[in-house]
Design a protein around this motif. Structure first.
Motif, PDB file in Angstrom:
ATOM      1  N   ASP A  50       0.830  -1.211   0.000  1.00  0.00           N
ATOM      2  CA  ASP A  50       0.000   0.000   0.000  1.00  0.00           C
ATOM      3  C   ASP A  50       0.861   1.256   0.000  1.00  0.00           C
ATOM      4  O   ASP A  50       0.588   2.206  -0.754  1.00  0.00           O
ATOM      5  CB  ASP A  50      -0.927   0.005   1.218  1.00  0.00           C
ATOM      6  CG  ASP A  50      -2.036  -1.027   1.116  1.00  0.00           C
ATOM      7  OD1 ASP A  50      -2.264  -1.543   0.004  1.00  0.00           O
ATOM      8  OD2 ASP A  50      -2.661  -1.334   2.153  1.00  0.00           O
ATOM      9  N   GLU A  51       1.901   1.276   0.845  1.00  0.00           N
ATOM     10  CA  GLU A  51       2.784   2.450   0.917  1.00  0.00           C
ATOM     11  C   GLU A  51       3.544   2.650  -0.389  1.00  0.00           C
ATOM     12  O   GLU A  51       3.690   3.778  -0.882  1.00  0.00           O
ATOM     13  CB  GLU A  51       3.775   2.313   2.075  1.00  0.00           C
ATOM     14  CG  GLU A  51       3.132   2.253   3.453  1.00  0.00           C
ATOM     15  CD  GLU A  51       3.001   0.803   3.943  1.00  0.00           C
ATOM     16  OE1 GLU A  51       2.656  -0.071   3.107  1.00  0.00           O
ATOM     17  OE2 GLU A  51       3.244   0.567   5.127  1.00  0.00           O
ATOM     18  N   LEU A  52       4.034   1.551  -0.964  1.00  0.00           N
ATOM     19  CA  LEU A  52       4.789   1.640  -2.208  1.00  0.00           C
ATOM     20  C   LEU A  52       3.899   2.095  -3.362  1.00  0.00           C
ATOM     21  O   LEU A  52       4.302   2.932  -4.181  1.00  0.00           O
ATOM     22  CB  LEU A  52       5.430   0.292  -2.528  1.00  0.00           C
ATOM     23  CG  LEU A  52       6.550  -0.150  -1.581  1.00  0.00           C
ATOM     24  CD1 LEU A  52       6.923  -1.610  -1.828  1.00  0.00           C
ATOM     25  CD2 LEU A  52       7.779   0.738  -1.747  1.00  0.00           C
ATOM     26  N   GLU A  53       2.698   1.551  -3.441  1.00  0.00           N
ATOM     27  CA  GLU A  53       1.768   1.971  -4.492  1.00  0.00           C
ATOM     28  C   GLU A  53       1.434   3.445  -4.362  1.00  0.00           C
ATOM     29  O   GLU A  53       1.382   4.171  -5.367  1.00  0.00           O
ATOM     30  CB  GLU A  53       0.491   1.128  -4.444  1.00  0.00           C
ATOM     31  CG  GLU A  53       0.652  -0.271  -4.997  1.00  0.00           C
ATOM     32  CD  GLU A  53      -0.652  -1.048  -4.987  1.00  0.00           C
ATOM     33  OE1 GLU A  53      -1.595  -0.631  -4.260  1.00  0.00           O
ATOM     34  OE2 GLU A  53      -0.739  -2.068  -5.697  1.00  0.00           O
ATOM     35  N   PHE A  54       1.182   3.892  -3.138  1.00  0.00           N
ATOM     36  CA  PHE A  54       0.873   5.307  -2.921  1.00  0.00           C
ATOM     37  C   PHE A  54       2.047   6.183  -3.345  1.00  0.00           C
ATOM     38  O   PHE A  54       1.862   7.231  -3.989  1.00  0.00           O
ATOM     39  CB  PHE A  54       0.551   5.563  -1.446  1.00  0.00           C
ATOM     40  CG  PHE A  54       0.285   7.006  -1.130  1.00  0.00           C
ATOM     41  CD1 PHE A  54      -0.953   7.580  -1.418  1.00  0.00           C
ATOM     42  CD2 PHE A  54       1.272   7.815  -0.569  1.00  0.00           C
ATOM     43  CE1 PHE A  54      -1.196   8.919  -1.146  1.00  0.00           C
ATOM     44  CE2 PHE A  54       1.033   9.146  -0.297  1.00  0.00           C
ATOM     45  CZ  PHE A  54      -0.211   9.710  -0.586  1.00  0.00           C
ATOM     46  N   CYS A  55       3.255   5.756  -3.020  1.00  0.00           N
ATOM     47  CA  CYS A  55       4.458   6.517  -3.362  1.00  0.00           C
ATOM     48  C   CYS A  55       4.583   6.692  -4.873  1.00  0.00           C
ATOM     49  O   CYS A  55       4.727   7.813  -5.377  1.00  0.00           O
ATOM     50  CB  CYS A  55       5.685   5.792  -2.797  1.00  0.00           C
ATOM     51  SG  CYS A  55       7.247   6.619  -3.136  1.00  0.00           S
TER      52      CYS A  55
END
Length: 289
Positions: A233-238
């Motif tokens: 989730d964090e990587l996709e958001f980034c």
């Protein structure tokens, strides 16, 4: 640069494909003319995009002719030499030398020593011709090293020196003040490249105890697949955030001959490359367009 800024071939029209390849081949031929045959191997897809972008933004007359070259005798469309293409080729040499030098400093293996030695003379020529561009590159890499040596845990701060360099280069290459949308697009392209390279190299960075912004931010690592799954989730958001900002800046620019090519890369190529990185359990293969 690195090879992460490429078009989506499945939605790329034939005319845009030919145009894109003409910029790539034009960069290669111009590099050979100015710096010799071996430095032509520094030609990369990221800089082909950069060439298309700056030629369009500056309304540089684009002359394309079909002929073969020493690396491939088959006739193909090739962008013919012009002053802007020469400055772009020189900038790519300066960046390639700096990347090789950085690799030597990091102890990343003999390949970087070989590349640095091969580019020593071309680097001197490019530096003498464009000292202001080399000065900006040196400042950015020095700041990048300091930021990474500090072990900064902010992904945005880690990516900022390289992204800011890409934001600065259009003014230096074109010799004019460019608008905020072009600067913003180049900044976010630079940020995307830095983060894509970091995620792609995460296993090697962990193994060799090198700084990596994702390792610094998220900590524990066992393997690439598990790490990406744990922080998906964090990587996709980034990556989605960077792509979204690049697209917003692209929407604010007016293009002519490269309009659909540039939009394909920014709106399709970047998100597709991010998705490929996030679903891969190993380092990506070099792209072929």
């Amino acid at each position: 640069m690195y090879g992460y800024v490429v078009p989506d071939k499945s939605t790329l029209g034939m005319s845009d494909y030919v145009l894109y390849r003409s910029f790539y081949c034009g960069m290669c031929c111009q590099t050979g003319e100015l710096f010799g045959k071996l430095p032509r191997l520094t030609t990369n897809y990221d800089f082909a995009f950069f060439a298309a972008l700056l030629h369009d933004y500056s309304a540089q007359n684009v002359v394309i002719e079909e002929h073969g070259c020493i690396l491939n005798p088959k006739h193909k469309a090739i962008l013919q030499p012009n002053p802007l293409l020469g400055r772009l080729a020189a900038t790519n040499i300066l960046l390639s030398y700096q990347k090789a030098n950085d690799g030597v400093i990091d102890g990343d293996g003999v390949k970087y020593r070989v590349v640095r030695r091969a580019l020593k003379k071309p680097f001197r020529i490019a530096k003498q011709a464009y000292p202001e561009i080399q000065a900006a590159i040196e400042r950015a890499y020095d700041l990048q090293r300091k930021v990474e040596q500090s072990g900064v845990t902010s992904i945005d701060r880690a990516a900022d020196p390289f992204a800011s360099l890409l934001k600065t280069l259009p003014d230096l290459i074109l010799g004019v003040q460019t608008d905020d949308n072009l600067k913003g697009l180049c900044y976010n392209i630079g940020k995307f490249v830095y983060l894509a390279d970091a995620l792609d190299d995460i296993t090697e960075d962990f193994k060799h105890k090198r700084y990596n912004p994702f390792l610094a931010a998220y900590g524990e690592f066992t393997d690439r697949k598990s790490f990406i799954a744990a922080h998906k989730d964090e990587l996709e958001f980034c990556f989605n955030s960077v792509c979204g900002r690049a697209q917003a800046c692209c929407n604010g620019l007016r293009f002519s001959q490269s309009y659909s090519l540039i939009r394909n890369i920014v709106f399709k190529g970047l998100p597709d490359k991010a998705a490929e990185l996030l679903r891969s359990d190993r380092k990506l293969k070099n792209p072929r367009v």
